[in-house]
Design an enzyme around this catalytic site. Structure first.
Site, mmCIF file in Angstrom:
data_model
loop_
_atom_site.group_PDB
_atom_site.id
_atom_site.type_symbol
_atom_site.label_atom_id
_atom_site.label_comp_id
_atom_site.label_asym_id
_atom_site.label_seq_id
_atom_site.Cartn_x
_atom_site.Cartn_y
_atom_site.Cartn_z
ATOM 1 N N ASP A 10 -2.634 -1.996 5.231
ATOM 2 C CA ASP A 10 -1.571 -2.160 4.229
ATOM 3 C C ASP A 10 -2.054 -3.198 3.218
ATOM 4 O O ASP A 10 -3.051 -3.893 3.447
ATOM 5 C CB ASP A 10 -0.263 -2.632 4.898
ATOM 6 C CG ASP A 10 0.874 -2.819 3.877
ATOM 7 O OD1 ASP A 10 1.003 -1.988 2.960
ATOM 8 O OD2 ASP A 10 1.618 -3.819 3.980
ATOM 9 N N SER A 11 -1.298 -3.350 2.136
ATOM 10 C CA SER A 11 -1.616 -4.390 1.160
ATOM 11 C C SER A 11 -1.248 -5.776 1.711
ATOM 12 O O SER A 11 -1.663 -6.783 1.150
ATOM 13 C CB SER A 11 -0.838 -4.155 -0.126
ATOM 14 O OG SER A 11 0.552 -4.261 0.131
ATOM 15 N N TYR A 42 -0.076 -4.205 -4.386
ATOM 16 C CA TYR A 42 -0.777 -3.021 -4.877
ATOM 17 C C TYR A 42 0.123 -2.264 -5.868
ATOM 18 O O TYR A 42 -0.366 -1.515 -6.700
ATOM 19 C CB TYR A 42 -1.092 -2.062 -3.718
ATOM 20 C CG TYR A 42 -2.286 -2.410 -2.862
ATOM 21 C CD1 TYR A 42 -2.933 -3.647 -2.957
ATOM 22 C CD2 TYR A 42 -2.774 -1.495 -1.934
ATOM 23 C CE1 TYR A 42 -4.028 -3.943 -2.146
ATOM 24 C CE2 TYR A 42 -3.867 -1.775 -1.129
ATOM 25 C CZ TYR A 42 -4.490 -2.999 -1.227
ATOM 26 O OH TYR A 42 -5.566 -3.279 -0.424
ATOM 27 N N GLY A 43 1.421 -2.455 -5.718
ATOM 28 C CA GLY A 43 2.407 -1.608 -6.394
ATOM 29 C C GLY A 43 2.446 -1.689 -7.902
ATOM 30 O O GLY A 43 3.153 -0.904 -8.542
ATOM 31 N N CYS A 73 1.024 2.034 4.229
ATOM 32 C CA CYS A 73 1.332 1.567 2.880
ATOM 33 C C CYS A 73 1.661 2.794 2.040
ATOM 34 O O CYS A 73 0.832 3.710 1.926
ATOM 35 C CB CYS A 73 0.111 0.843 2.313
ATOM 36 S SG CYS A 73 0.296 0.347 0.590
ATOM 37 N N ASN A 74 2.853 2.822 1.489
ATOM 38 C CA ASN A 74 3.255 3.974 0.673
ATOM 39 C C ASN A 74 2.418 4.081 -0.592
ATOM 40 O O ASN A 74 2.064 5.170 -1.031
ATOM 41 C CB ASN A 74 4.729 3.847 0.291
ATOM 42 C CG ASN A 74 5.636 4.022 1.483
ATOM 43 O OD1 ASN A 74 6.107 5.116 1.757
ATOM 44 N ND2 ASN A 74 5.873 2.951 2.223
ATOM 45 N N THR A 75 2.135 2.925 -1.195
ATOM 46 C CA THR A 75 1.406 2.905 -2.458
ATOM 47 C C THR A 75 0.002 3.483 -2.266
ATOM 48 O O THR A 75 -0.454 4.325 -3.049
ATOM 49 C CB THR A 75 1.344 1.462 -2.995
ATOM 50 O OG1 THR A 75 2.669 0.918 -2.966
ATOM 51 C CG2 THR A 75 0.812 1.407 -4.401
ATOM 52 N N GLU A 152 6.653 -10.675 1.091
ATOM 53 C CA GLU A 152 5.365 -11.267 1.494
ATOM 54 C C GLU A 152 5.472 -12.796 1.519
ATOM 55 O O GLU A 152 4.886 -13.451 2.358
ATOM 56 C CB GLU A 152 4.278 -10.818 0.502
ATOM 57 C CG GLU A 152 2.862 -11.136 0.907
ATOM 58 C CD GLU A 152 2.234 -10.143 1.891
ATOM 59 O OE1 GLU A 152 2.774 -9.039 2.079
ATOM 60 O OE2 GLU A 152 1.213 -10.505 2.493
ATOM 61 N N CYS A 183 8.703 1.588 0.984
ATOM 62 C CA CYS A 183 7.617 0.598 0.983
ATOM 63 C C CYS A 183 7.654 -0.016 2.373
ATOM 64 O O CYS A 183 8.735 -0.360 2.866
ATOM 65 C CB CYS A 183 7.882 -0.464 -0.083
ATOM 66 S SG CYS A 183 6.809 -1.909 0.033
ATOM 67 N N THR A 184 6.486 -0.145 3.003
ATOM 68 C CA THR A 184 6.486 -0.598 4.401
ATOM 69 C C THR A 184 6.892 -2.068 4.543
ATOM 70 O O THR A 184 7.155 -2.531 5.650
ATOM 71 C CB THR A 184 5.110 -0.367 5.055
ATOM 72 O OG1 THR A 184 4.094 -0.988 4.243
ATOM 73 C CG2 THR A 184 4.828 1.120 5.187
ATOM 74 N N HIS A 185 6.950 -2.786 3.428
ATOM 75 C CA HIS A 185 7.477 -4.153 3.506
ATOM 76 C C HIS A 185 9.002 -4.171 3.757
ATOM 77 O O HIS A 185 9.522 -5.118 4.332
ATOM 78 C CB HIS A 185 7.208 -4.913 2.201
ATOM 79 C CG HIS A 185 5.807 -5.463 2.086
ATOM 80 N ND1 HIS A 185 4.695 -4.660 1.993
ATOM 81 C CD2 HIS A 185 5.355 -6.745 2.041
ATOM 82 C CE1 HIS A 185 3.614 -5.423 1.893
ATOM 83 N NE2 HIS A 185 3.979 -6.692 1.910
HETATM 84 N N1 DGL Z 1 3.622 -2.129 1.579
HETATM 85 C C1 DGL Z 1 3.233 -1.413 0.424
HETATM 86 C C2 DGL Z 1 3.894 -0.055 0.336
HETATM 87 O O1 DGL Z 1 4.310 0.489 1.332
HETATM 88 C C3 DGL Z 1 3.186 -1.997 -0.926
HETATM 89 C C4 DGL Z 1 3.458 -3.372 -1.318
HETATM 90 C C5 DGL Z 1 2.619 -3.760 -2.510
HETATM 91 O O2 DGL Z 1 1.513 -4.229 -2.276
HETATM 92 O O3 DGL Z 1 3.053 -3.560 -3.665
HETATM 93 O O4 DGL Z 1 3.987 0.505 -0.723
#
Ligand code: DGL
Length: 267
Positions: A10-11, A42-43, A73-75, A152, A183-185
């Site tokens: 993940d990011s 990453y988004g 990570c979805n992104t 984060e 988003c996994t966060h």
């Molecule tokens: N956890 C990441 C996701 O699922 C992205 C968070 C990020 O780095 O923007 O998209």
């Protein structure tokens, strides 16, 4: 049988939400998780940059001799997986197909809202995948650039709640019955989402279906570990290992969790 670990990337700390579900579903499997916290978010990055960064984490996981790779990570799933899955032998599993399947199964009134990073929303990956399963479902997408960096940085409940309310404000007046944490966060602040959305809306965490799908793939491909002991779990970050460990301990309830800092720039 295959006793190599499962790799996850993940990011940042968001991957812990997928690690948790994978450990619950596959308790005898070992895992290696890398969060690229030094480069999150990453988004809001370009597709090329996200591919480059994700490739480093993939290379790191390959050095750890993983048997399959979960893009937690979805992104990265939305923009890097189509390229990177062709570069490795291992099966690569993303989170968006699973999340979309879960959403399509959950909605009763055929109206689904998705919150995610700007990159994920601009890719319309959720909209495409949900409509692929049922073209009659209306999908409302909302970009929430503020949330992943906030999560984060580990703020208090009220700060998170206020940010969630601001982020989902564009959905006001829409009568969706299902909301995807895209988003996994976000599952790290699921209580804040639940309070902001109210109790009539079903919240979908794609990680549940990701764990089930991973189980199915491993059964199909004969990838289960032969061990009947609990798996071992390794955690790595490109960022601050103390902050990373703290989130992991809190969310996974593993009091002795430690993570190691790694530099993936030269991989
Ligand atoms: N956890 C990441 C996701 O699922 C992205 C968070 C990020 O780095 O923007 O998209």
């Amino acid at each position: 049988m295959d006793n190599r670990p499962i790799g996850l990337l993940d990011s940042g700390v968001g991957g812990f939400t997928v690690v948790k579900k994978v450990i619950e579903k596959l308790p005898h499997e070992s895992t290696v998780f890398i969060g690229d916290s030094a480069n999150m978010p990453y988004g809001d990055k370009s597709r090329e940059r996200i591919i480059e960064l994700t490739r480093r984490s993939v290379k790191f996981l390959l050095q750890k001799k993983v048997k399959l790779i979960i893009f937690a990570c979805n992104t990265a799933t939305a923009v890097a997986m189509p390229t990177l899955q062709n570069e490795v032998e291992q099966q690569v599993i993303g989170v968006i197909q699973s999340g979309s399947l879960a959403a399509a199964r959950t909605t009763k009134n055929k109206k689904v809202a998705v919150a995610a990073t700007p990159v994920t929303i601009n890719s319309h990956a959720y909209q495409k995948e949900i409509k692929f399963r049922d073209p009659d479902i209306k999908v409302m997408e909302v970009a929430a650039p503020e949330l992943a960096p906030l999560i984060e940085s580990q703020k208090d409940y009220d700060t998170n709640l206020a940010a969630v309310k601001r982020s989902i404000a564009p959905l006001k007046g829409q009568d969706f019955d299902t909301f995807v944490l895209g988003c996994t966060h976000y599952p790290l602040i699921q209580n804040e989402f639940a309070e902001a959305l109210g109790d009539k809306i079903q919240i979908v965490d794609p990680a549940d279906q990701v764990a089930q799908y991973t189980f199915n793939v491993m059964r199909r491909d004969g990838l289960f570990s032969s061990s009947d002991q609990a798996g071992k779990h390794e955690y790595y970050t490109t960022g601050d290992p103390d902050k990373f460990s703290e989130m992991g301990r809190r969310f996974l309830g593993q009091a002795d969790l430690t993570s190691h800092q790694v530099d993936t720039r030269n991989l």
